[in-house]
Every structure is written in structure tokens, then in C-alpha cells.
Design a protein around this motif. Structure first.
Motif, PDB file in Angstrom:
ATOM      1  N   MET A   1       0.843  -1.184   0.000  1.00  0.00           N
ATOM      2  CA  MET A   1       0.000   0.000   0.000  1.00  0.00           C
ATOM      3  C   MET A   1       0.892   1.252   0.000  1.00  0.00           C
ATOM      4  N   ILE A   2       0.480   2.243  -0.731  1.00  0.00           N
ATOM      5  CA  ILE A   2       1.276   3.464  -0.901  1.00  0.00           C
ATOM      6  C   ILE A   2       1.545   4.137   0.442  1.00  0.00           C
ATOM      7  N   THR A   3       0.521   4.264   1.268  1.00  0.00           N
ATOM      8  CA  THR A   3       0.686   4.956   2.548  1.00  0.00           C
ATOM      9  C   THR A   3       1.743   4.269   3.406  1.00  0.00           C
ATOM     10  N   GLU A   4       1.729   2.956   3.442  1.00  0.00           N
ATOM     11  CA  GLU A   4       2.718   2.225   4.247  1.00  0.00           C
ATOM     12  C   GLU A   4       4.124   2.433   3.701  1.00  0.00           C
ATOM     13  N   GLN A   5       4.265   2.456   2.386  1.00  0.00           N
ATOM     14  CA  GLN A   5       5.582   2.685   1.784  1.00  0.00           C
ATOM     15  C   GLN A   5       6.097   4.085   2.114  1.00  0.00           C
ATOM     16  N   ILE A   6       5.228   5.086   1.989  1.00  0.00           N
ATOM     17  CA  ILE A   6       5.639   6.454   2.266  1.00  0.00           C
ATOM     18  C   ILE A   6       5.928   6.631   3.753  1.00  0.00           C
ATOM     19  N   HIS A   7       5.110   6.022   4.600  1.00  0.00           N
ATOM     20  CA  HIS A   7       5.375   6.078   6.041  1.00  0.00           C
ATOM     21  C   HIS A   7       6.757   5.489   6.338  1.00  0.00           C
ATOM     22  N   GLY A   8       7.090   4.393   5.687  1.00  0.00           N
ATOM     23  CA  GLY A   8       8.397   3.771   5.874  1.00  0.00           C
ATOM     24  C   GLY A   8       9.542   4.680   5.433  1.00  0.00           C
ATOM     25  N   ILE A   9       9.352   5.369   4.317  1.00  0.00           N
ATOM     26  CA  ILE A   9      10.371   6.311   3.834  1.00  0.00           C
ATOM     27  C   ILE A   9      10.551   7.437   4.855  1.00  0.00           C
ATOM     28  N   TRP A  10       9.445   8.011   5.313  1.00  0.00           N
ATOM     29  CA  TRP A  10       9.530   9.079   6.315  1.00  0.00           C
ATOM     30  C   TRP A  10      10.213   8.571   7.576  1.00  0.00           C
ATOM     31  N   SER A  11       9.814   7.398   8.033  1.00  0.00           N
ATOM     32  CA  SER A  11      10.391   6.835   9.256  1.00  0.00           C
ATOM     33  C   SER A  11      11.904   6.709   9.130  1.00  0.00           C
ATOM     34  N   ARG A  12      12.340   6.186   8.005  1.00  0.00           N
ATOM     35  CA  ARG A  12      13.772   6.010   7.759  1.00  0.00           C
ATOM     36  C   ARG A  12      14.494   7.359   7.698  1.00  0.00           C
ATOM     37  N   GLU A  13      13.959   8.297   6.937  1.00  0.00           N
ATOM     38  CA  GLU A  13      14.644   9.577   6.728  1.00  0.00           C
ATOM     39  C   GLU A  13      14.564  10.507   7.937  1.00  0.00           C
ATOM     40  N   LEU A  14      13.453  10.440   8.671  1.00  0.00           N
ATOM     41  CA  LEU A  14      13.321  11.272   9.870  1.00  0.00           C
ATOM     42  C   LEU A  14      13.912  10.588  11.106  1.00  0.00           C
ATOM     43  N   LYS A  15      14.249   9.294  10.945  1.00  0.00           N
ATOM     44  CA  LYS A  15      14.770   8.496  12.064  1.00  0.00           C
ATOM     45  C   LYS A  15      13.781   8.476  13.226  1.00  0.00           C
ATOM     46  N   LEU A  16      12.507   8.234  12.872  1.00  0.00           N
ATOM     47  CA  LEU A  16      11.421   8.138  13.854  1.00  0.00           C
ATOM     48  C   LEU A  16      10.643   6.856  13.604  1.00  0.00           C
ATOM     49  N   ASP A  17      10.205   6.228  14.689  1.00  0.00           N
ATOM     50  CA  ASP A  17       9.395   5.027  14.544  1.00  0.00           C
ATOM     51  C   ASP A  17       7.919   5.280  14.784  1.00  0.00           C
ATOM     52  N   ASP A  18       7.620   6.184  15.698  1.00  0.00           N
ATOM     53  CA  ASP A  18       6.243   6.342  16.149  1.00  0.00           C
ATOM     54  C   ASP A  18       5.702   7.723  15.793  1.00  0.00           C
ATOM     55  N   PHE A  19       4.915   7.775  14.721  1.00  0.00           N
ATOM     56  CA  PHE A  19       4.224   9.009  14.355  1.00  0.00           C
ATOM     57  C   PHE A  19       3.016   8.646  13.510  1.00  0.00           C
ATOM     58  N   SER A  20       2.069   9.550  13.481  1.00  0.00           N
ATOM     59  CA  SER A  20       0.822   9.350  12.747  1.00  0.00           C
ATOM     60  C   SER A  20       0.985   9.771  11.290  1.00  0.00           C
ATOM     61  N   ASP A  21       0.188   9.192  10.428  1.00  0.00           N
ATOM     62  CA  ASP A  21       0.205   9.587   9.021  1.00  0.00           C
ATOM     63  C   ASP A  21      -0.330  11.003   8.820  1.00  0.00           C
ATOM     64  N   ASP A  22      -0.912  11.581   9.859  1.00  0.00           N
ATOM     65  CA  ASP A  22      -1.431  12.946   9.787  1.00  0.00           C
ATOM     66  C   ASP A  22      -0.539  13.953  10.505  1.00  0.00           C
ATOM     67  N   ASP A  23       0.598  13.499  11.031  1.00  0.00           N
ATOM     68  CA  ASP A  23       1.539  14.416  11.675  1.00  0.00           C
ATOM     69  C   ASP A  23       2.279  15.223  10.616  1.00  0.00           C
ATOM     70  N   ASP A  24       2.504  16.492  10.920  1.00  0.00           N
ATOM     71  CA  ASP A  24       3.169  17.408  10.001  1.00  0.00           C
ATOM     72  C   ASP A  24       4.674  17.134   9.950  1.00  0.00           C
ATOM     73  N   PHE A  25       5.195  17.059   8.750  1.00  0.00           N
ATOM     74  CA  PHE A  25       6.613  16.804   8.503  1.00  0.00           C
ATOM     75  C   PHE A  25       7.514  17.743   9.305  1.00  0.00           C
ATOM     76  N   PHE A  26       7.189  19.009   9.308  1.00  0.00           N
ATOM     77  CA  PHE A  26       8.040  19.998   9.968  1.00  0.00           C
ATOM     78  C   PHE A  26       7.940  19.903  11.485  1.00  0.00           C
ATOM     79  N   GLU A  27       6.760  19.561  11.994  1.00  0.00           N
ATOM     80  CA  GLU A  27       6.599  19.374  13.439  1.00  0.00           C
ATOM     81  C   GLU A  27       7.341  18.130  13.920  1.00  0.00           C
ATOM     82  N   LEU A  28       7.601  17.199  13.015  1.00  0.00           N
ATOM     83  CA  LEU A  28       8.362  15.993  13.353  1.00  0.00           C
ATOM     84  C   LEU A  28       9.869  16.234  13.287  1.00  0.00           C
ATOM     85  N   GLY A  29      10.270  17.450  12.954  1.00  0.00           N
ATOM     86  CA  GLY A  29      11.687  17.786  12.881  1.00  0.00           C
ATOM     87  C   GLY A  29      12.249  17.776  11.474  1.00  0.00           C
TER      88      GLY A  29
END
Length: 75
Positions: free
Chosen positions: A1-29
Motif C-alpha cells: 500500500m502506498i501509505t505504508e511505503q511512504i510512512h516507511g520512507i519518512w520513518s527512515r529519513e526522519l529516524k522516527l518510529d512512532d508518528f501518525s500519518d497525519d503528523d506534520d513533517f516539519f513538526e516531526l523535525g
């Protein structure tokens, strides 16, 4: 699923494991250098080219996922 793939990319690049798909990129650092890596990963892993301005306007996993899905339907 696209959302899971993109969540995985964000998780890897932001070095975060726990965040919502509705959390703002900039608020996550997130910042422009990380967004550049995400843009490249979207191209490499999903085969879609998302302009940087779109990534900044759609700053959640959910919003980018919807945009990528619309691009794939057109292709």
C-alpha cells in the motif's frame, strides 16, 4: 500500500518510529535536506516524481500518499 511505503520512507529519513500519518513533517523535525532525500526515495522506490513544492504543501504522509496515488492513476 502506498501509505505504508511512504510512512516507511519518512520513518527512515526522519529516524522516527512512532508518528501518525497525519503528523506534520516539519513538526516531526523535518527540514529541506530531509525532504530532498524523501523526494529521491519516492522516485527510486515508487517511480513517481513529486515536485518539491508539492511535498512542502502536502506535509503529511496522508496528503503525499493521496497525491502519489493520483499520479499513479494518471500514469
Amino acid at each position: 500500500m502506498i501509505t505504508e511505503q511512504i510512512h516507511g520512507i519518512w520513518s527512515r529519513e526522519l529516524k522516527l518510529d512512532d508518528f501518525s500519518d497525519d503528523d506534520d513533517f516539519f513538526e516531526l523535525g523535518g527540514h529541506s535536506l530531509i525532504m530532498t532525500r524523501i523526494q529521491q526515495a519516492l522516485s527510486d522506490e515508487l517511480g513517481v516524481d513529486v515536485p518539491m513544492d508539492e511535498l512542502f504543501r502536502k506535509a503529511t504522509v496522508s496528503a503525499i500518499s493521496a497525491h502519489v496515488a493520483s499520479l499513479q492513476r494518471v500514469a
